[in-house]
Design an enzyme around this catalytic site. Structure first.
Site, short mmCIF file in Angstrom:
data_model
loop_
_atom_site.label_atom_id
_atom_site.label_comp_id
_atom_site.label_asym_id
_atom_site.label_seq_id
_atom_site.Cartn_x
_atom_site.Cartn_y
_atom_site.Cartn_z
N ASN A 155 3.37 -25.88 1.39
CA ASN A 155 2.95 -26.10 0.00
C ASN A 155 4.13 -26.57 -0.84
O ASN A 155 5.28 -26.22 -0.58
CB ASN A 155 2.32 -24.82 -0.59
CG ASN A 155 3.33 -23.93 -1.28
OD1 ASN A 155 3.67 -24.14 -2.45
ND2 ASN A 155 3.87 -22.95 -0.55
N PHE B 71 4.88 -23.88 -8.92
CA PHE B 71 4.59 -22.88 -9.96
C PHE B 71 3.55 -23.36 -10.97
O PHE B 71 3.74 -23.26 -12.19
CB PHE B 71 5.86 -22.49 -10.73
CG PHE B 71 6.90 -21.74 -9.94
CD1 PHE B 71 6.60 -21.13 -8.74
CD2 PHE B 71 8.21 -21.63 -10.43
CE1 PHE B 71 7.57 -20.43 -8.02
CE2 PHE B 71 9.18 -20.92 -9.72
CZ PHE B 71 8.86 -20.33 -8.52
N SER C 54 11.86 -20.00 -4.46
CA SER C 54 10.86 -21.03 -4.15
C SER C 54 11.57 -22.37 -3.95
O SER C 54 12.44 -22.73 -4.75
CB SER C 54 9.85 -21.18 -5.29
OG SER C 54 9.14 -22.38 -5.12
N ASN D 41 10.23 -25.21 -4.34
CA ASN D 41 9.50 -26.29 -5.02
C ASN D 41 9.84 -26.46 -6.50
O ASN D 41 9.21 -27.25 -7.19
CB ASN D 41 8.00 -26.07 -4.85
CG ASN D 41 7.61 -26.08 -3.38
OD1 ASN D 41 8.03 -26.97 -2.64
ND2 ASN D 41 6.84 -25.10 -2.95
N THR D 42 10.78 -25.68 -7.00
CA THR D 42 11.28 -25.89 -8.36
C THR D 42 12.75 -26.28 -8.22
O THR D 42 13.56 -25.47 -7.76
CB THR D 42 11.13 -24.61 -9.21
OG1 THR D 42 9.74 -24.33 -9.38
CG2 THR D 42 11.78 -24.76 -10.58
N LYS E 145 13.30 -11.85 -4.82
CA LYS E 145 12.66 -12.46 -3.64
C LYS E 145 13.56 -13.56 -3.12
O LYS E 145 13.93 -14.48 -3.88
CB LYS E 145 11.29 -13.01 -4.01
CG LYS E 145 10.56 -13.60 -2.80
CD LYS E 145 9.08 -13.74 -3.07
CE LYS E 145 8.35 -14.35 -1.91
NZ LYS E 145 6.90 -14.44 -2.15
N THR F 36 10.55 -12.69 3.14
CA THR F 36 11.15 -13.83 2.50
C THR F 36 10.09 -14.74 1.84
O THR F 36 8.90 -14.58 2.09
CB THR F 36 11.89 -14.74 3.53
OG1 THR F 36 10.89 -15.34 4.40
CG2 THR F 36 12.86 -13.95 4.37
N ASN F 37 10.61 -15.72 1.13
CA ASN F 37 9.77 -16.81 0.62
C ASN F 37 9.53 -17.82 1.76
O ASN F 37 9.90 -17.56 2.90
CB ASN F 37 10.49 -17.48 -0.56
CG ASN F 37 9.49 -17.95 -1.61
OD1 ASN F 37 8.47 -18.55 -1.27
ND2 ASN F 37 9.79 -17.69 -2.87
C1 LIG Z 1 0.24 -21.91 -1.16
C2 LIG Z 1 1.34 -20.92 -1.35
C3 LIG Z 1 1.81 -20.64 -2.64
C4 LIG Z 1 2.84 -19.72 -2.84
N1 LIG Z 1 3.26 -19.45 -4.10
C5 LIG Z 1 4.23 -18.52 -4.30
C6 LIG Z 1 4.65 -18.18 -5.61
O1 LIG Z 1 4.13 -18.67 -6.61
N2 LIG Z 1 5.67 -17.29 -5.73
C7 LIG Z 1 6.27 -16.69 -4.66
O2 LIG Z 1 7.17 -15.86 -4.84
N3 LIG Z 1 5.88 -16.98 -3.40
C8 LIG Z 1 4.88 -17.88 -3.20
N4 LIG Z 1 4.49 -18.18 -1.93
C9 LIG Z 1 5.18 -17.52 -0.80
C10 LIG Z 1 4.39 -16.31 -0.29
O3 LIG Z 1 4.32 -15.30 -1.26
C11 LIG Z 1 5.04 -15.73 0.98
O4 LIG Z 1 6.28 -15.16 0.62
C12 LIG Z 1 5.29 -16.78 2.06
O5 LIG Z 1 4.19 -17.65 2.16
C13 LIG Z 1 5.53 -16.14 3.43
O6 LIG Z 1 4.46 -15.33 3.82
P1 LIG Z 1 3.26 -15.86 4.79
O7 LIG Z 1 3.89 -16.44 6.01
O8 LIG Z 1 2.44 -14.62 5.05
O9 LIG Z 1 2.50 -16.86 4.00
C14 LIG Z 1 3.44 -19.09 -1.72
C15 LIG Z 1 2.98 -19.38 -0.43
C16 LIG Z 1 1.94 -20.28 -0.24
C17 LIG Z 1 1.46 -20.55 1.16
#
Ligand SMILES: Cc1cc2nc3c(=O)[nH]c(=O)nc-3n(C[C@H](O)[C@H](O)[C@H](O)COP(=O)(O)O)c2cc1C
Length: 339
Positions: free
Chosen positions: A119, A123, A188, A190-191, A224, A252-253
């Site tokens: 993704n 934000f 993140s 993406n910012t 985070k 992690t993120n």
């Molecule tokens: C579509 C999408 C949007 C996300 N948006 C955020 C976000 O706004 N803030 C954040 O801290 N993490 C965001 N994440 C990261 C998730 O919270 C998570 O930390 C990360 O995806 C790893 O976990 P997973 O493998 O279970 O997805 C996002 C992840 C995905 C897939």
């Protein structure tokens, strides 16, 4: 271990996956938003909950250690539904001081073979003012969930990095009253520039500003972090955490390491899901080896075994995102059962 497919994987996922990822996401959130307003719908969601496995951390009681990761409910529209589904805690956000549309679509990509997502949302959210107002109304309605609620805060895109602390503080002032804990998202991908806030000097500046804010000091503040940190960077961050009253780390993120993804399928953005599992678990082990700070683990949890791996690595709590997209709420029950 052999897994059986539930209703979600057999019937609901094919329907959702026939839509583009963001439409599927909007549709799901809308359903849960509506369900959050009706007791019969919440009762129905609650009917498949597992017995609780309580856990205490940050002086908070979690009915079970499995939470909703940030990003799924960025605007905090469906808190009662997430609690009814059985989550032990819910992290909403990332919320930014200013409402913002995020990056141009398409910006979420499925990689079903890899059980992954990429993704680059950037934000997209309603902004701290609107979200605070929504949370106030929810509290007044008497439907506030009984599980801990974390609020994840990030920097608005238009705010220069040098003014990041003011941007975080703006959101914090409006939202801290609704939060059982606060997560500062400095990871993140993406910012632009956001991950630079993980540099020790910038992180100290941000944490000092937050800790100086009256009223906030009573709430656990977490950060985070990115899975792409070097060991040296991680150690520096852990030192800053110890010196600046950081209550915990969310590790992690998403990752910018796409080496496991075939080039033809690759997209710019943060990679999540199964390919992130090992990297996230390694980071959790490193944090636990080097520090006493509590860890909330997130990254590549898609079954009971991958959840167990995070607890064995030393995590106190875990969070789900991509695993839920592929496995549905059954994943939560599967993990709780095995705890
Ligand atoms: C579509 C999408 C949007 C996300 N948006 C955020 C976000 O706004 N803030 C954040 O801290 N993490 C965001 N994440 C990261 C998730 O919270 C998570 O930390 C990360 O995806 C790893 O976990 P997973 O493998 O279970 O997805 C996002 C992840 C995905 C897939």
């Amino acid at each position: 271990m052999k897994r059986t497919r539930g209703t979600y994987e057999t019937f609901i996922r094919p329907l959702l996956f026939s839509l583009d990822p963001e439409t599927a996401h909007r549709f799901t959130i809308e359903l849960l938003r509506v369900a959050s307003r009706f007791d019969p719908a919440l009762r129905l969601l609650r009917s498949c909950q597992r017995p609780s496995k309580p856990k205490t951390l940050f002086d908070l009681t979690f009915p079970n250690p499995i939470g909703l990761a940030a990003g799924l409910d960025k605007n905090g529209v469906a808190l009662p539904a997430w609690a009814a589904l059985g989550f032990g805690f819910i992290e909403i956000g990332t919320v930014t001081a200013k409402a913002q549309p995020g990056n141009p679509e398409p910006r979420i990509f499925r990689l079903p073979k890899q059980q992954a997502l990429i993704n680059r949302l950037g934000f997209n959210n309603d902004g701290a003012d609107a979200i605070a107002e929504r949370l106030r109304k929810l509290r007044e309605s008497g439907r506030w969930p009984t599980v801990p609620v974390g609020i994840n805060i990030g920097k608005s895109k238009v705010t220069p990095l040098e003014q990041a602390a003011d941007d975080y503080l703006y959101s914090l002032r409006l939202l801290h009253d609704f939060a059982d804990y606060i997560t500062l998202n400095v990871s993140s991908p993406n910012t632009p520039g956001l991950r630079d806030l993980q540099e020790p000097q910038k992180l100290v500046e941000l944490l000092r500003a937050i800790n100086n804010e009256s009223g906030v000091a009573t709430k656990p503040v977490l950060i985070k972090i990115s899975p792409d940190l070097s060991l040296i960077e991680l150690e520096a961050i852990l030192n800053v955490c110890a010196e600046n009253r950081v209550a915990g780390v969310v590790a992690t993120n998403t990752t910018v390491d796409h080496s496991s993804i075939p080039p033809a399928l690759d997209e710019q953005g943060g990679l999540s899901g199964a390919p992130l599992r090992e990297k996230a678990s390694t980071l959790v082990r490193e944090i636990v080896a080097k520090s006493a700070i509590p860890v909330i683990a997130s990254g590549g949890i898609y079954d009971a075994e991958s959840a167990r791996e995070k607890f064995q690595a030393g995590a106190q709590l875990i969070q789900l995102y991509t695993g839920l997209v592929y496995r549905g709420p059954r994943l939560l029950r599967e993990i709780v059962k095995e705890l």
